[in-house]
Design a protein around this motif. Structure first.
Motif: not given
Length: 141
Positions: A46-57
């Motif tokens: 029931n959590c919503h997780v957002t990840g931020i990355t600088y890598s397209v791959s």
């Protein structure tokens, strides 16, 4: 303990120390290949997780793994954390292995504080040297 078991134990420890609970909105800054992002998404349905990355791959890899594992509570953003702006607010923000790549901690922490709910928490895990910062060179891959 196997290497896989050790990784899960460490990810569980990050969750425990971050005080992540069901229903939280979680931001994983510099999420890498998504180990923590996907672990939180699996463990806390029931959590919503957002990840931020600088890598397209890395973004592509995480999104593919989420499809394979049917994780619908994950959103991956491709962004440079030093310039990224957003209106979203999070109950928990986790930065594992990110801070040591930053040059301006004050600016970064000010930005992070805008993304936190009033009772939000920030968990930071970092490597440091007693006299000099790690000199991160931008290399978008």
């Amino acid at each position: 303990m196997t290497l896989d078991e050790a990784e899960i134990a460490l990810l569980d420890l990050y969750c425990e120390r971050s005080h992540i609970k069901e229903g939280h909105r979680v931001l994983d800054l510099g999420c890498g290949h998504g180990a923590l992002t996907m672990h939180v998404a699996r463990k806390y349905k029931n959590c919503h997780v957002t990840g931020i990355t600088y890598s397209v791959s890395q973004k592509e890899y995480i999104e593919e793994q989420c499809k394979i594992n049917k994780l619908t509570n994950v959103d991956i953003k491709l962004a440079d954390i030093t310039t990224h702006e957003m209106e979203d607010r999070f109950d928990r923000i986790v930065a594992i292995g990110l801070i040591e790549h930053m040059k301006n901690y004050e600016l970064l922490l000010r930005k992070i504080s805008k993304w936190m709910t009033p009772d939000g928490l920030l968990f930071i895990d970092y490597l440091c040297h007693k006299t000099c910062a790690y000199n991160f060179e931008v290399n978008k891959y």
